[in-house]
Design an enzyme around this catalytic site. Structure first.
Site, short mmCIF file in Angstrom:
data_model
loop_
_atom_site.label_atom_id
_atom_site.label_comp_id
_atom_site.label_asym_id
_atom_site.label_seq_id
_atom_site.Cartn_x
_atom_site.Cartn_y
_atom_site.Cartn_z
N LYS A 93 0.88 -1.18 0.00
CA LYS A 93 0.00 0.00 0.00
C LYS A 93 0.91 1.23 0.00
CE LYS A 93 -1.76 3.04 1.93
NZ LYS A 93 -1.52 4.45 1.53
N GLU B 182 9.44 2.71 11.14
CA GLU B 182 10.48 3.74 11.01
C GLU B 182 9.74 5.07 10.91
OE1 GLU B 182 12.41 6.44 10.33
OE2 GLU B 182 12.63 5.83 8.23
N CYS C 227 13.74 11.26 6.39
CA CYS C 227 13.62 10.95 7.82
C CYS C 227 14.95 11.21 8.51
CB CYS C 227 13.16 9.51 8.04
SG CYS C 227 13.96 8.35 6.98
N GLU D 151 9.78 17.37 14.71
CA GLU D 151 10.12 17.09 13.31
C GLU D 151 9.32 18.04 12.42
OE1 GLU D 151 8.67 13.42 11.34
OE2 GLU D 151 10.73 13.17 10.67
O1 TXE Z 1 2.46 10.31 6.82
P1 TXE Z 1 1.53 9.11 7.25
P2 TXE Z 1 2.16 11.54 5.83
C1 TXE Z 1 6.16 12.32 8.79
C2 TXE Z 1 6.51 13.74 8.38
C3 TXE Z 1 5.29 14.15 7.61
C4 TXE Z 1 4.19 13.46 8.39
C5 TXE Z 1 2.92 13.23 7.63
O2 TXE Z 1 6.65 14.52 9.54
O3 TXE Z 1 5.12 15.53 7.59
O4 TXE Z 1 4.75 12.22 8.78
O5 TXE Z 1 3.17 12.60 6.38
C6 TXE Z 1 -0.38 5.33 5.49
N1 TXE Z 1 -3.45 2.90 8.85
N2 TXE Z 1 6.74 11.37 7.86
O6 TXE Z 1 0.77 12.05 6.01
O7 TXE Z 1 0.12 9.54 7.36
C7 TXE Z 1 -0.34 6.40 4.42
O8 TXE Z 1 -1.34 6.20 3.44
C8 TXE Z 1 -2.54 2.40 8.00
C9 TXE Z 1 8.01 10.84 8.21
O9 TXE Z 1 2.52 11.10 4.48
O10 TXE Z 1 2.19 8.47 8.42
C10 TXE Z 1 1.08 6.23 3.88
O11 TXE Z 1 1.12 5.11 3.00
N3 TXE Z 1 -1.81 3.17 7.17
C11 TXE Z 1 8.30 9.62 7.42
C12 TXE Z 1 1.87 5.91 5.16
O12 TXE Z 1 0.90 5.42 6.10
C13 TXE Z 1 -1.98 4.50 7.22
C14 TXE Z 1 7.99 9.69 5.97
C15 TXE Z 1 2.56 7.15 5.77
O13 TXE Z 1 1.59 8.14 5.97
C16 TXE Z 1 -2.90 5.08 8.11
C17 TXE Z 1 6.70 10.28 5.74
C18 TXE Z 1 -3.66 4.22 8.95
N4 TXE Z 1 -4.56 4.69 9.82
C19 TXE Z 1 6.14 11.10 6.66
N5 TXE Z 1 -2.86 6.43 7.94
C20 TXE Z 1 9.66 9.07 7.67
N6 TXE Z 1 9.77 8.18 8.63
O14 TXE Z 1 10.60 9.40 6.98
C21 TXE Z 1 -1.94 6.69 6.98
N7 TXE Z 1 -1.41 5.52 6.52
#
Ligand code: TXE
Length: 498
Positions: free
Chosen positions: A173, A248, A282, A382
């Site tokens: 996904k 992560e 990250c 962050e």
């Molecule tokens: O992350 P999400 P987003 C951090 C960074 C960024 C913030 C939001 O600070 O500004 O997170 O980014 C899926 N059940 N990082 O909105 O929501 C979603 O569809 C299952 C740090 O993109 O955490 C996507 O595939 N899955 C990070 C994935 O989770 C769910 C990199 C990440 O989305 C879900 C990205 C749920 N309930 C963002 N809700 C890093 N570690 O580097 C969302 N998803």
């Protein structure tokens, strides 16, 4: 022509019953493709395909699985330029980094393919005669990959490469911001010849497709990269099912600059660490902690260097920094800039959304540097954008205390020419990764990658020799060839000849 994609289940692209969403270029606003929002029934179908494929895939000899991974690496290499350009168009990182994103997947698939001929277990002496003891790696079963947008090929490459070589079929996904990168990546895997059902993709939103998958009883492991709140939610779902989970969840990574640091080297590292990928890694350098003796010089040079960066369309080779990935990211970064100003942090450069001409169509923010107070939000949270917080430290101990004062623990760095500080920092910094005289970014695939504290549980380590741990469990095997019942712990008298 805007391409219309479906779902990839059991080796075939299929139409979906779900509503559709668009993916856009964050620099130009151009619509690139449309994708379905996978429904619960479709996620069920993908999980079923993975479950059905598991038996055959786990029994495929690991070296043979490795050959298919190696073929996938060759295909990715052949298509590197095409895929790199898609990464840049869909996610917004500059083209050199777009190519690098694909290269990371090539590297990891090549590395993981070799694991097919290693995958070592142990043989251990038994306490009883004519008995042999060993350990075998067993694949955990169907795996759910939930990935973010910031490394739209590399992160799926890390997770899928390790899962597939271990013998686990995948249901993938991807982030709803980068489904095209994901679809192109899956096309390469399909071409490489993975059997039907071993690779499946269900595009959609996290709260629907992602959540269905995280909670699905047929998924035996979730490999997740994303934000902390989402990660905790996924962790809870995994705990309820007692399954493995890899998390992560980002960082608030710091470079420490000691008073003997090579300033030229430091500046190059800070620019790349803080503004590479527009700060959306990250491992991005989000804080620069400077020894007070070097502070004024560094602060002056930082603003000057940041102002020289060329901001523009990331597909142009001359661009140093592209847009942030989405309207939401833009709003979040601008909100943090506002918080910095309101909390009294000193804006050294940047701080604005770029507007006018080509900037009007994308999400461009100036490279921004704040001198911040160590207790304020810009020093602790962050931001995930092109915003660097600079802090002043009295000495080494003070610098380490600042570095460790955050809730994350992913990457860290120290610039010094003094071995004593370098070796102490390796021990003292609370982070999964420490660089010496290099910025906080730049992981290589043959080493473990992961963090501590709220970056994720410390048993989460992707890549490197630890990647297999994520997708396998240990089976201990005892083979008794004595022809009689032997009792461990009880037959000890006989062993010592009493
Ligand atoms: O992350 P999400 P987003 C951090 C960074 C960024 C913030 C939001 O600070 O500004 O997170 O980014 C899926 N059940 N990082 O909105 O929501 C979603 O569809 C299952 C740090 O993109 O955490 C996507 O595939 N899955 C990070 C994935 O989770 C769910 C990199 C990440 O989305 C879900 C990205 C749920 N309930 C963002 N809700 C890093 N570690 O580097 C969302 N998803």
């Amino acid at each position: 022509m805007v391409q219309e994609y479906g779902l990839f289940i059991h080796g075939k692209w299929r139409a979906s019953k779900g509503k559709r969403f668009e993916t856009r270029n964050p620099a130009t606003g151009e619509v690139l493709a449309t994708f379905p929002l996978a429904t619960a029934d479709e996620v069920n179908a993908a999980v079923k395909a993975a479950k059905d494929a598991f038996e055959g895939w786990r029994k495929t000899p690991a070296p043979r699985r490795g050959e298919i991974l190696l073929e996938a690496a060759r295909i990715l290499k052949r298509k590197k330029e095409e895929l790199g350009r898609i990464v840049t168009s869909e996610m917004g990182k500059v083209i050199a980094e777009g190519r690098g994103d694909v290269q990371e997947a090539i590297d990891f698939y090549t590395y993981a393919a070799g694991e097919g001929r290693r995958m070592f277990g142990e043989t251990v002496p038994s306490e009883l005669p004519n008995k042999m003891c060993m350990t075998l790696r067993m694949p955990v079963g169907p795996v759910g990959l939930i990935t973010p947008w910031n490394f739209p090929v590399a992160i799926p490459g890390w997770k899928s490469g390790a899962a597939l070589i271990a013998g686990c079929p995948i249901v993938f996904k991807p982030s709803s911001l980068t489904p095209l990168c994901a679809a192109k990546f899956v096309e390469c895997l399909d071409e490489a010849g993975f059997p039907p059902g071993v690779v499946n993709i269900v595009p959609g939103y996290g709260t629907t497709a992602g959540q269905y998958m995280a909670e699905h009883p047929g998924i035996n492991k979730i490999a997740f990269t994303g934000g902390v709140d989402t990660g905790k939610h996924v962790y809870e779902s995994a705990a309820k099912k007692m399954i493995k989970v890899g998390l992560e969840l980002g960082g608030k990574n710091a470079i420490i600059a000691m008073d003997d640091a090579n300033v030229e080297l430091l500046m190059d590292g800070v620019m790349f660490g803080a503004f590479g990928t527009a700060g959306q890694r990250c491992t991005a350098t989000s804080r620069l902690i400077v020894h007070e003796k070097l502070y004024d010089q560094v602060v002056d040079e930082l603003a000057e260097r940041a102002e020289k960066l060329r901001i523009g369309n990331p597909i142009d080779e001359k661009t140093d920094m592209g847009p942030v990935a989405s309207a939401d990211q833009e709003a979040k970064v601008l909100e943090y800039i506002g918080i910095g100003k309101r909390e009294g942090d000193q804006l050294l450069t940047g701080g604005k959304k770029l507007a006018g001409g080509p900037y009007d169509r994308g999400f461009f923010i100036q490279p921004t540097v704040f001198a911040v107070n160590r207790k304020k939000r810009l020093a602790l949270e962050e931001i995930f954008g092109p915003v660097l917080s600079v802090l002043k430290a009295k000495d080494y101990e003070d610098a380490v205390a600042i570095a460790n004062s955050v809730r994350y623990g992913l990457s860290s760095s120290i610039y010094t020419n003094d071995l004593r500080w370098a070796f102490r920092a390796m021990q003292d910094l609370e982070a999964g990764i420490t660089y010496v005289n290099a910025p906080t970014i730049g992981a290589e695939v043959q080493l473990p990658f992961g963090g501590t504290k709220e970056t994720g549980p410390t048993d989460t380590r992707e890549a490197g020799t630890t990647a297999l741990e994520e997708f396998t469990y240990w089976k201990t095997v005892y083979v008794d060839y004595s022809g009689r019942l032997q009792k461990a712990q009880i037959d000890t008298a006989k062993l010592v000849g009493e």
